[in-house]
Design an enzyme around this catalytic site. Structure first.
Site, mmCIF file in Angstrom:
data_model
loop_
_atom_site.group_PDB
_atom_site.id
_atom_site.type_symbol
_atom_site.label_atom_id
_atom_site.label_comp_id
_atom_site.label_asym_id
_atom_site.label_seq_id
_atom_site.Cartn_x
_atom_site.Cartn_y
_atom_site.Cartn_z
ATOM 1 N N ASN A 102 0.634 -1.254 -0.051
ATOM 2 C CA ASN A 102 0.241 0.443 0.392
ATOM 3 C C ASN A 102 0.180 1.377 0.151
ATOM 4 O O ASN A 102 1.524 1.219 0.287
ATOM 5 C CB ASN A 102 -0.554 -0.396 1.480
ATOM 6 C CG ASN A 102 -2.113 0.791 1.635
ATOM 7 O OD1 ASN A 102 -1.548 2.275 1.796
ATOM 8 N ND2 ASN A 102 -3.174 1.091 1.936
ATOM 9 N N HIS A 109 1.071 6.345 1.763
ATOM 10 C CA HIS A 109 1.996 7.094 2.803
ATOM 11 C C HIS A 109 3.161 7.705 2.514
ATOM 12 O O HIS A 109 3.433 8.369 2.692
ATOM 13 C CB HIS A 109 2.329 6.337 4.272
ATOM 14 C CG HIS A 109 0.230 6.338 4.500
ATOM 15 N ND1 HIS A 109 0.604 6.778 4.972
ATOM 16 C CD2 HIS A 109 1.001 4.786 5.095
ATOM 17 C CE1 HIS A 109 -1.167 5.954 6.068
ATOM 18 N NE2 HIS A 109 -0.570 4.540 5.715
ATOM 19 N N HIS A 122 -5.394 4.019 -1.940
ATOM 20 C CA HIS A 122 -6.585 4.240 -1.659
ATOM 21 C C HIS A 122 -7.088 5.100 -1.947
ATOM 22 O O HIS A 122 -6.421 6.719 -1.337
ATOM 23 C CB HIS A 122 -6.683 4.155 -0.519
ATOM 24 C CG HIS A 122 -8.388 3.806 0.334
ATOM 25 N ND1 HIS A 122 -8.435 4.048 1.931
ATOM 26 C CD2 HIS A 122 -9.252 4.530 -0.591
ATOM 27 C CE1 HIS A 122 -9.328 4.622 1.737
ATOM 28 N NE2 HIS A 122 -10.410 5.006 1.309
ATOM 29 N N ARG A 138 -9.004 8.455 -1.247
ATOM 30 C CA ARG A 138 -10.655 8.495 -0.567
ATOM 31 C C ARG A 138 -10.620 10.030 -0.630
ATOM 32 O O ARG A 138 -10.322 10.483 -1.912
ATOM 33 C CB ARG A 138 -8.873 9.063 0.820
ATOM 34 C CG ARG A 138 -8.833 8.242 1.888
ATOM 35 C CD ARG A 138 -8.123 9.009 3.173
ATOM 36 N NE ARG A 138 -8.827 9.250 4.282
ATOM 37 C CZ ARG A 138 -9.623 8.161 4.959
ATOM 38 N NH1 ARG A 138 -9.009 7.442 5.537
ATOM 39 N NH2 ARG A 138 -10.802 8.931 5.303
ATOM 40 N N ARG A 157 -6.947 13.045 0.660
ATOM 41 C CA ARG A 157 -6.040 13.406 1.803
ATOM 42 C C ARG A 157 -4.725 12.983 1.742
ATOM 43 O O ARG A 157 -3.638 13.367 1.811
ATOM 44 C CB ARG A 157 -5.893 13.171 3.419
ATOM 45 C CG ARG A 157 -6.085 11.567 3.702
ATOM 46 C CD ARG A 157 -6.431 11.360 5.078
ATOM 47 N NE ARG A 157 -7.342 11.395 5.741
ATOM 48 C CZ ARG A 157 -8.375 10.816 6.470
ATOM 49 N NH1 ARG A 157 -7.303 10.446 7.339
ATOM 50 N NH2 ARG A 157 -9.752 11.209 7.445
ATOM 51 N N GLU A 211 -8.235 0.952 -3.391
ATOM 52 C CA GLU A 211 -9.208 1.391 -2.384
ATOM 53 C C GLU A 211 -10.382 2.118 -2.496
ATOM 54 O O GLU A 211 -9.563 3.464 -2.674
ATOM 55 C CB GLU A 211 -8.395 1.312 -1.273
ATOM 56 C CG GLU A 211 -7.744 -0.048 -0.297
ATOM 57 C CD GLU A 211 -8.040 0.036 1.020
ATOM 58 O OE1 GLU A 211 -7.126 0.885 2.197
ATOM 59 O OE2 GLU A 211 -6.381 -0.552 1.004
ATOM 60 N N THR A 255 -18.115 -2.234 14.469
ATOM 61 C CA THR A 255 -17.679 -1.438 16.202
ATOM 62 C C THR A 255 -15.588 -2.175 16.116
ATOM 63 O O THR A 255 -15.138 -1.215 16.493
ATOM 64 C CB THR A 255 -18.392 -2.193 17.284
ATOM 65 O OG1 THR A 255 -18.076 -3.193 17.443
ATOM 66 C CG2 THR A 255 -19.488 -1.570 17.476
ATOM 67 N N GLU A 274 -11.247 -8.992 2.749
ATOM 68 C CA GLU A 274 -9.801 -9.017 3.288
ATOM 69 C C GLU A 274 -9.564 -8.325 4.728
ATOM 70 O O GLU A 274 -10.591 -7.571 5.093
ATOM 71 C CB GLU A 274 -9.411 -7.024 2.639
ATOM 72 C CG GLU A 274 -7.691 -6.884 3.119
ATOM 73 C CD GLU A 274 -7.351 -6.062 2.971
ATOM 74 O OE1 GLU A 274 -7.277 -5.668 1.628
ATOM 75 O OE2 GLU A 274 -6.326 -5.066 3.630
ATOM 76 N N HIS A 326 -3.734 -4.266 7.638
ATOM 77 C CA HIS A 326 -3.543 -3.493 8.186
ATOM 78 C C HIS A 326 -2.794 -3.347 9.448
ATOM 79 O O HIS A 326 -2.859 -4.531 10.478
ATOM 80 C CB HIS A 326 -5.591 -2.980 8.995
ATOM 81 C CG HIS A 326 -5.159 -1.344 9.336
ATOM 82 N ND1 HIS A 326 -5.484 -0.550 8.863
ATOM 83 C CD2 HIS A 326 -5.078 -0.934 10.694
ATOM 84 C CE1 HIS A 326 -6.162 0.757 8.828
ATOM 85 N NE2 HIS A 326 -5.537 0.578 10.253
ATOM 86 N N GLY A 344 1.231 -1.238 4.084
ATOM 87 C CA GLY A 344 1.589 -0.054 3.755
ATOM 88 C C GLY A 344 2.576 1.130 5.147
ATOM 89 O O GLY A 344 3.638 1.016 5.091
HETATM 90 N N1 PXP Z 1 -5.824 -2.807 4.131
HETATM 91 C C1 PXP Z 1 -6.845 -1.867 4.204
HETATM 92 C C2 PXP Z 1 -8.375 -1.999 4.267
HETATM 93 C C3 PXP Z 1 -6.710 -0.509 4.752
HETATM 94 O O1 PXP Z 1 -6.844 0.181 4.396
HETATM 95 C C4 PXP Z 1 -4.980 -0.298 4.958
HETATM 96 C C5 PXP Z 1 -4.455 1.280 5.078
HETATM 97 O O2 PXP Z 1 -4.702 1.643 4.620
HETATM 98 C C6 PXP Z 1 -4.005 -1.195 5.561
HETATM 99 C C7 PXP Z 1 -4.670 -2.530 4.767
HETATM 100 C C8 PXP Z 1 -2.585 -1.008 5.242
HETATM 101 O O3 PXP Z 1 -2.432 -0.724 6.377
HETATM 102 P P1 PXP Z 1 -1.091 -0.612 7.455
HETATM 103 O O4 PXP Z 1 -0.798 1.064 6.060
HETATM 104 O O5 PXP Z 1 -0.951 -0.134 8.847
HETATM 105 O O6 PXP Z 1 -0.621 -1.236 7.162
#
Ligand code: PXP
Length: 249
Positions: free
Chosen positions: A9, A12, A49, A51, A55, A76, A107, A157, A198, A220
């Site tokens: 990902n 960032h 992603h 958004r 951002r 995404e 939640t 996922e 994530h 990511g």
């Molecule tokens: N998967 C999804 C669906 C996400 O939204 C994100 C974060 O943008 C990630 C994976 C990657 O998460 P991380 O940046 O914490 O590795």
């Protein structure tokens, strides 16, 4: 044996660029250049992603990524009319539907697939017609897995955020691992393929080997962070090395 795949990902990379160059038509670092480096280092896919608030990733980025990515582009997106139109034009290999608004979130932080079956099925149908696979980013919750199956998503996922957050507590992290295992097994029974992501990092990754049926991990933040220290090529290769020897499924 099929190996566990890595989707990187690159959001960032854009976060860092936007910190200096917000509102400008170019700037560094460039997420497309990062995507090329990740692929050359062995990543199996690139995730971005777009958004609704733009951002980090900008519209121009996803078109450039579509041209540059040679592996698989995982787009995404929120399940909004605007994003569905973009995806149908962009034609990524796969879209991952994620929550962006409070009412779409369970939640535990995943998409409330069970609460939005109608809208998600409609989007899945439209993606099917365009030859785009659909993944739903959901918490490791059996009701959500079953909803994803009814919606007809080819993938889920599994949200590993709770696992990552509780990693320092052995008891709590084991509970989260058990939830991930149960959700993955249920998805597998239902014929839904399983990705996860994530909060995964170089420290907690080893425990993902306990979760069966995983196809791909989406990572990511930890890779982009590690890249500052060792460079992006090494950061990707180090993560791939940690993913080796995932048990044959
Ligand atoms: N998967 C999804 C669906 C996400 O939204 C994100 C974060 O943008 C990630 C994976 C990657 O998460 P991380 O940046 O914490 O590795």
């Amino acid at each position: 044996m099929s190996m566990l795949k890595l989707g990187v990902n690159i959001d960032h990379v854009a976060t860092l660029r936007e910190a200096r160059y917000r509102g400008m038509v170019r700037g560094e670092p460039d997420p497309t250049e990062a995507a090329r480096i990740c692929e050359a280092a062995g990543a199996h896919g690139i995730t971005a992603h777009l958004r609704e608030d733009r951002r980090h990733i900008q519209d121009r980025d996803i078109w450039r990524l579509r041209e540059a990515v040679k592996t698989r582009l995982n787009f995404e997106m929120a399940n909004s009319a605007e994003m569905v139109e973009i995806a149908l034009k962009l034609k990524p290999e796969i879209v991952c539907l994620v929550p962006e608004r409070r009412q779409e979130v369970t939640t535990e932080g995943g998409l409330d697939a069970a609460g939005h079956e109608g809208e998600l099925t409609e989007t899945r149908n439209r993606m099917d017609a365009a030859g785009i696979e659909v993944s739903l980013f959901i918490a490791p919750d059996l009701a959500q897995v079953e909803a994803a199956s009814r919606i007809g998503a080819q993938y889920i996922e599994l949200h590993t955020g709770a696992f990552a957050e509780h990693f320092q507590s052995k008891r709590e992290r084991n509970e989260e691992i058990q939830r991930l295992i149960a959700a993955s097994e249920r998805a597998h029974q239902l014929g839904v393929q399983v990705n996860a992501g994530h909060g995964l990092n170089y420290e907690n990754l080893s425990l993902m080997h306990l979760v069966p049926h995983l196809v791909e991990l989406n990572i990511g933040h930890s890779i982009v962070s590690r890249a500052l220290v060792v460079g992006l090529t090494s950061a990707v290769k180090e993560m791939l090395a940690l993913m080796e020897n995932y048990p044959a499924q």
